[in-house]
Every structure is written in C-alpha cells, then in structure tokens.
Design an enzyme around this catalytic site. Structure first.
Site, PDB file in Angstrom:
ATOM      1  NE  ARG A   1      -0.936   0.018   4.985  1.00  0.00           N
ATOM      2  CZ  ARG A   1      -0.955  -0.139   5.818  1.00  0.00           C
ATOM      3  NH1 ARG A   1      -2.166  -1.203   6.340  1.00  0.00           N
ATOM      4  NH2 ARG A   1      -0.748  -0.050   7.544  1.00  0.00           N
TER       5      ARG A   1
ATOM      6  CE1 TYR B   1      -9.637   5.705   0.630  1.00  0.00           C
ATOM      7  CE2 TYR B   1      -8.950   3.473  -0.165  1.00  0.00           C
ATOM      8  CZ  TYR B   1      -8.800   4.335   0.233  1.00  0.00           C
ATOM      9  OH  TYR B   1      -8.911   3.478   1.505  1.00  0.00           O
TER      10      TYR B   1
END
Length: 450
Positions: free
Chosen positions: A200, A232
């Site tokens: 991530r 996002y």
C-alpha cells in the site's frame, strides 16, 4: 444499590478513531473519561478511510460538530458520473478490460455519495474536540482485572489504576480481547489471518493522473484472479490512496509486523498487471502487510470491561465498513453510559450494547471476507464473471448503508431500563459474577431487545 457520589471513572484504552470517538460522545454528554494510549503519539498509519451513509449518521449522533467538520475535510470522487459509486470495477490486466469490451462496472446506490478522508485529517478533527490532558501517551496496559465492581489496570510503567469501567479500543490484538475472552473462548483471542496480504501507499494526485489518466481521481477496483488493487482519492483530492491485494494460501508466520520485501518481489508478485498499475509501486513502501479479522467473538464484554471497534470485530477492508462499525459501536455506547447511575449498572449497559452491536458487527466481518473472496475471483459460483460480480456487489451493501442507528439507540435505552428495573425488582441478583450466577434471566432479557 450504591449510586455514584462523584462522576464515574472510565478508562478508554486506545486513542484511535474508536477511542477518540467514544471520548467525544461521552464528554459531550457530561461523562468524563481518560484515554490511555500505548504509543508515544497519535498514529496516522492506514492513510485512507471511507465512510458510508450509516457511518455519517453515527457520527452525527455522536456529536453533530463531528459530522460538520468531517464534511469540510472529506474527499469525494472527482467526476460527477462517479458521485454515487463506491467503486468502479475494472480488470487489472493490461487495458483494464477494454480489450474484452469492458469499460465500466459501477457499484453504488442513488442515496450513496462516495466520501473518504486521510486518517491524519480525521484524527486532527477528532482531537479538536478532546480537552487537553484527556489523552495520556506511553501508557501500555499489561494486565486488567476486575476486583469487586472495580476494574484494575496495571501499566508497563508500573502505574496501577482503579476505575469503574474499562473500555478497550486497543486494536485488533488489544489486551482487552484477552481479558474478556480468556475464560469462555480462549481460542477466539488471537485474530485470524484472512488469507490476504497487501502492498500500500499514497501517491500525489498529479502523479496518479500522469500514470492512470482518466482512471485517476475516482474510486476504482482493478481485479484479477487472486489479486487486485483498490484506489481512491483522499486529502481533498490532492492524493490517491492505493492498496494491492494478494491472496495467500499459507499461514502467516511472520509475527505481528509487516514483512520487509524488495521492489522486485512486489513486481514479481503482481505479474500480469497492467504496467500502469505497477508504476504506483514507486510510492509503496516495500512491505507486505497481513490482513487480520475476528470472524467469531462470543461476547464483547466481561463485568466492568468492554471491547469496542477492531479489538471486538476487526474486519477485512473489502466492504469499506470496518471504521464505520467502530463508530456505530461508539454511538450506542455513548448513548448508554450516561444512563448508568451505579457501579453495578455498567455490566447491564455493556450487556445491552453487546446484544445490539455484536450480531451486526460480526455479520460485517463475515460478509467482508466473502466480498474479498469474490473480488479476487475465488467464489466458485461467480469466478471471473464481472457482470455477476457487479450484480452481487450492488446488492450486498444496502443492509450496511441503510441501517437505522437511531432505532438502535431507542432499543438500547429501552433494554437498559428493563434490565435495571428487573434487577431492582429482584430478578437480577447483584454479584461479582452476574454472567454465571444469573445467565438465564439476563441473557433472555437482553436478547429480547435486539
């Protein structure tokens, strides 16, 4: 019945979103609390957090000012066509599915408006409502015991604290889980590896647009067999959060921490992804992050000790509902605890909270795991059929988003009043082990309100 001759002493363990949320709710209602946080400062680990309609309703009930400030800080999808989409389902392969004729797979609802925030921004908002001195850092709890109608916490630094109630908001592997479950379900104490690890990171939005073009700025989920990536916008559109998911068929044997790896290992792991997606790895720390959850939790409380948030019901992230469930916990408990008028009533309040919150929160854990299986094409009935995935995804979230939290508060207040009345009328004996001594009366009555 001994009533309080001064405000009850309530200790919250953990200064994350759940712990701060509970403090906000209780302080607003005139109930003083102290938060004890093991870390030396607030942690911004986790980056992006998404809120659905149910969560927004919960924070409005916790404190309307919280909702107002969140609305100022939240980030929505950039393009109007994605305003009501939680994500757009695409292929992770080269071309994102366009070679198959696939250009869009919107998941959402007309009443849903996508919003998310950077964890740091959210914590800054929440901290602004907490009086100075409420949070004590560097306070790691080593043990918690109930003595009579008191909870005694011993910290690593040697301090011993006696309070009327302890509420654990201390994370997926928090000590309160061990204390609550060790005598009734010790096998449930450790979190379960959900069979997936992640890579991530956060990337500046301008860089994302250079790489992904029209696919930047809006929530997307790029799917592949046993792998995928969710992206996002956060930080008012200035940054993009991304998480690569990799299914793992082995047990996690690397302890509690993420495992260091190399850029080359990440690239090898994500073979066959569109090269544009792989460029995002330039902003990923070379770490494998395991994902944990609590698929079964037999109770959220024991005596004067209660669990809230991830320590009770840690969830995989595939329905973007974990943080929201913690804040729903907060809304219910912040409504109940101001009703407590004597030390023995904490256990009744926790019992009502458990009867209302545990069935729903545990269902979120289970269905989030199922969603992760489906989004990585491992559901045997759906497989890689993207039309079926989109159809399923568009049905599975309504019960989460449309939940009536106000009705929960009404049930909680009514149920608590009934338990208190039953005890006062002799139906529930006061003792230090009410769960054992009066399990039939209390369980049947508490269950009837849920």
């Amino acid at each position: 019945m001994d009533t309080f001759d001064k405000p009850p002493a309530i200790a919250i363990l953990g200064a994350g979103i759940a712990g701060l949320g509970l403090a906000i709710g209780l302080i607003k209602r005139g109930v003083p609390v102290v938060i004890y946080e093991a870390a030396p400062a607030f942690s911004v680990l986790g980056a992006g957090i998404g809120f659905g309609p149910n969560t927004l309703n919960a924070i409005d009930l916790i404190d309307p000012r919280f909702r107002e400030e969140y609305n100022r800080a939240k980030t929505s999808n950039e393009k109007a066509e994605f305003e009501h989409s939680v994500f757009d389902a695409l292929y992770a392969e080269e071309g994102f599915g366009e070679k198959r004729g696939w250009t869009r797979g919107l998941i959402g609802a007309p009443y849903f408006t996508r919003s998310s925030a950077h964890r740091k921004d959210l914590l800054d908002i929440m901290k602004s409502f907490i009086p100075k001195g409420t949070v004590k850092f560097g306070k790691r709890a080593e043990s918690i015991e109930q003595v009579g109608r008191k909870a005694v916490v011993t910290f690593r630094d040697g301090e011993v604290l006696e309070v009327d109630a302890v509420i654990g908001c201390d994370g997926v592997k928090g000590i309160t889980r061990r204390v609550v479950l060790r005598d009734i379900a010790p096998e449930e104490i450790p979190p379960t590896y959900s069979g997936m690890y992640t890579y991530r990171g956060v990337i500046p939005m301008e860089k994302t647009k250079e790489i992904l073009g029209k696919h930047a700025g809006d929530a997307k989920w790029f799917m592949m067999k046993e792998k995928g990536i969710a992206i996002y916008p956060i930080s008012k559109g200035k940054e993009e959060n991304f998480v690569f998911f990799v299914a793992d068929h082995d047990k996690w044997t690397h302890g509690d921490c993420p495992v260091p790896c190399t850029k080359e290992e990440m690239l090898e792991d994500l073979d066959n992804f569109d090269p544009r997606l792989l460029k995002l790895l330039d902003w990923a720390k070379p770490l494998k992050w395991p994902t944990w959850h609590h698929p079964k939790t037999s109770t959220y409380y024991k005596g004067q000790i209660c669990m809230l948030g991830d320590v009770a019901h840690a969830s995989s992230p595939h329905q973007a509902a974990g943080a929201g469930q913690g804040l729903e916990d907060v809304a219910v408990l912040a409504h109940l605890l101001p009703l407590v008028k004597s030390p023995d009533q904490f256990e009744l309040a926790f019992q009502v909270y458990d009867s209302i919150r545990r069935p729903r929160a545990q269902k979120v854990v289970t269905t989030s795991y199922e969603a992760g299986i489906m989004y990585t094409w491992r559901n045997p009935e759906i497989g890689d059929d993207m039309n079926k995935i989109v159809e399923n995804a568009n049905q599975r979230l309504h019960w989460i988003w449309q939940h009536d939290i106000r009705t929960d508060l009404t049930k909680a207040e009514d149920g608590f009043s009934r338990l208190v009345a039953a005890r006062q009328n002799g139906g529930l004996p006061i003792n230090n082990d009410m769960k054992t001594m009066s399990v039939v009366e209390t369980k049947e009555l508490a269950t009837s309100i849920a």
